[in-house]
Design an enzyme around this catalytic site. Structure first.
Site, mmCIF file in Angstrom:
data_model
loop_
_atom_site.group_PDB
_atom_site.id
_atom_site.type_symbol
_atom_site.label_atom_id
_atom_site.label_comp_id
_atom_site.label_asym_id
_atom_site.label_seq_id
_atom_site.Cartn_x
_atom_site.Cartn_y
_atom_site.Cartn_z
ATOM 1 N N CYS A 36 0.837 -1.196 0.000
ATOM 2 C CA CYS A 36 0.000 0.000 0.000
ATOM 3 C C CYS A 36 0.872 1.247 0.000
ATOM 4 O O CYS A 36 2.092 1.159 0.071
ATOM 5 C CB CYS A 36 -0.934 0.014 1.210
ATOM 6 N N CYS A 39 3.868 1.894 2.336
ATOM 7 C CA CYS A 39 5.156 1.225 2.117
ATOM 8 C C CYS A 39 6.126 2.121 1.353
ATOM 9 O O CYS A 39 7.347 1.980 1.470
ATOM 10 C CB CYS A 39 4.964 -0.066 1.334
ATOM 11 N N ASP A 452 9.935 32.508 -27.649
ATOM 12 C CA ASP A 452 11.001 33.070 -28.466
ATOM 13 C C ASP A 452 10.462 33.170 -29.894
ATOM 14 O O ASP A 452 9.667 32.329 -30.310
ATOM 15 C CB ASP A 452 12.224 32.149 -28.408
ATOM 16 N N ASP A 651 14.663 27.218 -28.008
ATOM 17 C CA ASP A 651 15.323 26.107 -28.697
ATOM 18 C C ASP A 651 16.110 25.213 -27.758
ATOM 19 O O ASP A 651 16.699 24.228 -28.180
ATOM 20 C CB ASP A 651 16.228 26.627 -29.825
ATOM 21 N N ASP A 655 18.493 29.699 -25.314
ATOM 22 C CA ASP A 655 17.589 30.205 -24.285
ATOM 23 C C ASP A 655 17.762 29.486 -22.948
ATOM 24 O O ASP A 655 16.881 29.551 -22.091
ATOM 25 C CB ASP A 655 16.138 30.050 -24.747
#
Length: 766
Positions: A36, A39, A452, A651, A655
């Site tokens: 569950c 854990c 951009d 790109d 950037d």
């Protein structure tokens, strides 16, 4: 709780630390015994304590842990075992083998669960029907004692055969001072069985009204939970469909040309710089560069772009894509795990294993949930014993058992990873690679998107967009003269002139007396004509009459085009406009973003006039021109200061500072771009619709996670009070442990089914 077979996986005995200087790596552990959400935190915590581990993230849905760092495999396995669970590291190399191994193990486990469920319900259902039809579920005579003793022993057999994994898991948790779902189930069913056996052996010590046996509850609960686990396992397999499809793209053989002969070899035998031939209809085996031939390649499975892409000499091809028409020979440039497809598969797997912040919160809550439930169960039993009606002991047992069973937080543990797995896979199918769960969650909250201009909104490659004739007779003649003159120029716009001439299949003439005039243009002799090609200043200095063409040139500039004048033998021949064209679907994609109340901002290093023209054409009201790359990050920070959640799209290279600072960085790339790691999300195709799709998938996934978490929390929060007996004082109703078992088992199935609904999600039409 899961006890899967040891197939191709072995415990790794070596627990020596890795030597210094080794590179950090990511290892995947297959976990057994995690039952569950509670854990998850224990396993992650144990692994993070290992020296050399940088991070550990468990995907409860897949029962796997992704561990990054320098620690050895043996040390990792030992840490998990120390926490009370089993761990294995697959020794298979390929993704396909690992996936096949998991599927085989799941199939074995599924069949075992179904067998166990059949045995348990074969006893539980007849007993339940007997009770519903009015059969006595009490012990009053010696005959009934013998009969119920036989039933009790049969129920013990069910507990051993069908419920052993619950009790083993509970015992391991106890030894490690933990509590999980197994603990709750083992306590609930064990208490019901033990109480019933006390009634059978010592009926005289139990009040007459309390001599009720609950063997049917024990058998039914175990059977129903096994059934729920089996159905959940089956549904869980569907969440790996995206990975299966990506792995299915991988080619098993390649036809290489060696020593002048074409031979078919296994994909793993392809070497760098091998010459590979691909015929029409075949898949391209590895990444490479076309050497010979011309074809169209279907890249839709990687980029989501439906139209085939033309490929000629020097074009790049990507492994896994389909060669549609011609036969080509290409040079292998990336092989094995370096191919774009292999990197995509690895990235999708990492993202599916990662957790968004909302998921980490759920794991923490689940970690506290089980102990709290145990306290509630004990408190409920004490209240019934002290204040409940006769038979108080029976009511106390029923309420405590029901609380323990109904509160199992299976659904809570599954809620987030199931949705993340499907959502990330769905995005990958659309050519959107999401790097981690945090990016997936944050994308859904974006309020401002910075775009951009060059290469993002526009194509990024200038082209001749308009030719305005003056004294020349036709466009081809004008373009041929200009391209011939510019063939020797290094000016950025010269290439666009030459490329446009080549597209029209025009032959270039030799140039004599070529001269580049800085800041003005070029001059030279072509086919016996003295040519001038440049800006307005050049024409005025050389005495060329252009007065009647100033307005057309100005109109071109206002449309984001760069006008250039071509003069021949002292007379103006034509105006040629060059521009970086806006992508065909940029306008509609930007409108999609704006319809979702996202503030769209354009950044560019271009001049203000060009920027203004592009912004107006695509419908962006806010733009910044003449921005240097190093200043783009400042614009991101400015928007963040305005309390915007900022996405930055570029790109992925120029950037980089802005992408890193943004809340979510989107890299516009192609399938062959290995700069996938440069951003939080990579768009495999150049279209901005990929950006809108990424945000749409993100929102759908987060909405799905919230639905799952809400369902799981409400289920547990509402179920526990009813199980404890909240309705009894008002309506005389007490929830049956059998109903609690069925509800708990199918709550997990509901979460898995809801997560799988994401597979049907379709982003808004373009």
């Amino acid at each position: 709780m899961e006890q899967k077979p040891d197939k191709h996986c072995d415990h790794v005995p070596d627990d020596k630390p890795e030597p210094e200087g080794n590179k950090a790596m990511t290892q995947e552990l297959l976990i057994e015994g995690a039952s569950c959400g509670s854990c998850v935190a224990k396993i992650e915590g144990a692994l993070k304590q290992v020296v050399g581990v940088d991070n550990a993230e468990m995907n409860f849905a897949q029962r796997s842990v992704s561990v990054s760092g320098y620690a050895s495999a043996g040390a990792l396995v030992k840490a998990v075992e120390g926490a009370g669970y089993n761990a294995k590291i697959s020794q298979n190399e390929s993704d396909e083998e690992v996936l096949e191994e998991k599927e085989q193990a799941d199939q074995v486990y599924y069949r075992r669960l179904m067998r166990e469920m059949t045995i348990a319900l074969s006893l539980g259902i007849p007993l339940m029907i007997y009770g519903v039809l009015g059969g006595a579920m009490t012990v009053t005579t010696n005959t009934e004692r013998v009969a119920w003793l036989a039933v009790g022993l049969a129920t013990l057999g069910v507990m051993v055969f069908s419920g052993k994994h619950f009790f083993v898991g509970a015992w391991k948790s106890l030894l490690n001072h933990n509590a999980n779902m197994d603990t709750l189930i083992a306590l609930g069913t064990g208490t019901a069985w033990f109480y019933s056996m006390v009634v059978v052996f010592f009926p005289s010590v139990i009040p007459d009204m309390a001599r009720h046996v609950y063997f049917e509850a024990t058998a039914m609960i175990i059977g129903l939970i096994d059934l729920g686990l089996a159905l959940e396992l089956k549904a869980r397999g569907k969440t790996s469909e995206a990975i299966k499809r990506l792995i299915g793209l991988q080619v098993k053989t390649a036809r290489v040309i060696r020593d002048g002969e074409e031979i078919d070899i296994g994909i793993e035998q392809v070497l760098l710089n091998d010459r590979v031939r691909v015929r029409p209809g075949e898949k391209i085996p590895v990444d490479g560069v076309v050497l010979e031939g011309h074809t169209a390649v279907d890249e839709s499975m990687l980029t989501g772009e439906p139209m085939p892409v033309e490929k000629i000499k020097d074009d790049q091809v990507v492994g896994g894509t389909i060669n549609k028409s011609g036969s080509v020979v290409f040079k292998a440039t990336r092989i094995g795990k370096d191919t774009a497809l292999a990197q995509i598969i690895a990235m999708v797997k990492r993202a599916q294993n990662s957790k968004p912040p909302i998921g980490r919160l759920a794991d923490v809550i689940a970690g506290y949930f089980v102990p709290v439930v145990m306290i509630i169960a004990v408190t409920s039993a004490l209240v019934w014993l002290n204040f409940g009606p006769a038979p108080a002991v029976a009511y106390a047992i029923v309420s405590a058992t029901t609380v323990l069973i109904i509160a199992c937080p299976c659904a809570l543990g599954l809620a987030t990873p199931m949705s993340v797995m499907v959502g990330v896979g769905k995005a990958a199918e659309a050519g959107v690679l999401i790097r981690n769960g945090e990016a997936l969650q944050t994308s859904s909250k974006i309020t401002a998107m910075i775009l951009d201009k060059t290469g993002t909104i526009t194509l990024g490659s200038p082209k001749v967009t308009k030719i305005h004739l003056a004294n020349a007779t036709d466009e081809d003649t004008v373009l041929q003269m200009a391209a011939s003159l510019e063939a020797g120029s290094e000016h950025p716009l010269a290439l666009s002139i030459v490329e446009s001439a080549k597209e029209r299949k025009l032959n270039l003439e030799p140039v004599e007396s070529f001269n580049a005039i800085a800041g003005h243009g070029v001059e030279g002799m072509v086919a016996g004509k003295q040519l001038l090609f440049g800006n307005e200043k050049l024409m005025r200095e050389k005495g060329i009459e252009i007065a009647s063409y100033i307005d057309p040139a100005q109109a071109m500039a206002e449309e984001a085009q760069t006008p250039m004048y071509l003069a021949a033998d002292g007379n103006l021949a034509a105006l040629i406009a060059v521009a970086d064209p806006i992508k065909e679907d940029s306008i509609s994609a930007i409108q999609r973003l704006q319809r979702n109340n996202i503030r769209v901002v354009m950044l560019t290093g271009d001049n203000r006039a060009t920027a203004k023209a592009v912004a107006e054409k695509v419908g962006i009201k806010e733009f910044f021109a003449e921005v240097l790359p190093e200043d783009k990050a400042k614009k991101v920070a400015e928007l963040q200061m305005q309390n915007e959640i900022v996405g930055m799209t570029g790109d992925g290279i120029n950037d980089a500072p802005a992408l890193a600072l943004a809340n979510v960085g989107f890299a516009i790339g192609t399938g062959t771009d290995v700069a996938i790691e440069s951003a939080d999300i990579t768009l495999m195709r150049g279209s901005l619709h990929g950006l809108a799709d990424a945000i749409a998938v993100s929102k759908a996934t987060l909405r799905n996670i919230k639905q799952n978490l809400f369902g799981a929390f409400i289920y547990n929060a509402a179920g526990v009070p009813f199980a404890a007996g909240l309705l009894y004082p008002f309506f005389g109703l007490l929830l049956s442990p059998v109903i609690a078992g069925a509800a708990m088992a199918f709550s997990s199935l509901t979460v898995v089914t809801n997560a799988n609904r994401l597979r049907l999600f379709k982003a808004e039409e373009h």
